[in-house]
Design a protein around this motif. Structure first.
Motif: not given
Length: 189
Positions: A34-35, A102, A38
């Motif tokens: 997900s990072e 992150r 993103r």
């Protein structure tokens, strides 16, 4: 501009973001997918916006933008690179095991802007051609999203292998990207 030419241009514009994303991924402790997504989206959106800004500016005053874009890109990438190197060299063994999962939003946006200034210069050039700037910008943004996400995922594995030196290496990569932009625009090679 043909679809083939637009695709080549888009992936060519995404190479700086790819290299920077590898460094960003290597700095983090096992960043989740997900990072990576993103980061890819942030880089892609910025990279899609900058050629449109360049295109609009090219219609208005291209000589002013072209004269300074490489200096701005160099300065931003140099400062970010030195900061990354300094942080990497100052980390202790305890801090290395506690690496963040992150990056901050504004750090990613700043890096994305710095690596996308060449896309703004391309946008200036596109202002003098018969191109669909929206389609071209969307293609550049999509290619950059793919390449930056891939770079983060590659950096994820490299970071585990090279430890605290990942951040130093990421800083060196950003400085090299900025230097190559400056050298290219000054015609030194």
């Amino acid at each position: 501009m043909s679809f083939y030419a637009m695709t080549i241009l888009a992936f060519g514009m995404s190479m700086d973001a790819f290299a920077a994303a590898i460094g960003k991924g290597a700095m983090l402790k096992r960043p989740p997918v997900s990072e990576a997504l993103r980061t890819g989206l942030i880089f892609g959106v910025v990279e899609a916006i900058t050629p449109i800004i360049g295109w609009a500016a090219g219609l208005a005053a291209s000589q002013y933008i072209i004269q300074w874009d490489h200096w701005i890109a160099f300065a931003l990438l140099f400062v970010l690179g030195v900061r990354m190197m300094k942080e990497g060299l100052s980390k202790t063994a305890d801090e290395e095991t506690e690496a963040p999962r992150r990056h901050g939003f504004w750090l990613l946006v700043t890096t994305a802007v710095a690596t996308s200034l060449d896309a703004m210069a391309v946008g200036v050039g596109l202002a003098f051609l018969n191109v669909n700037i929206v389609a071209t910008a969307l293609m550049i943004g999509l290619a950059t999203t793919i390449m930056a996400t891939t770079g983060m995922l590659l950096g994820r594995f490299l970071g585990a292998a090279i430890g605290k030196w990942a951040e130093v290496l990421g800083g060196v990569v950003l400085i090299c990207i900025g230097s190559s932009i400056l050298v290219e625009h000054l015609g030194l090679l």
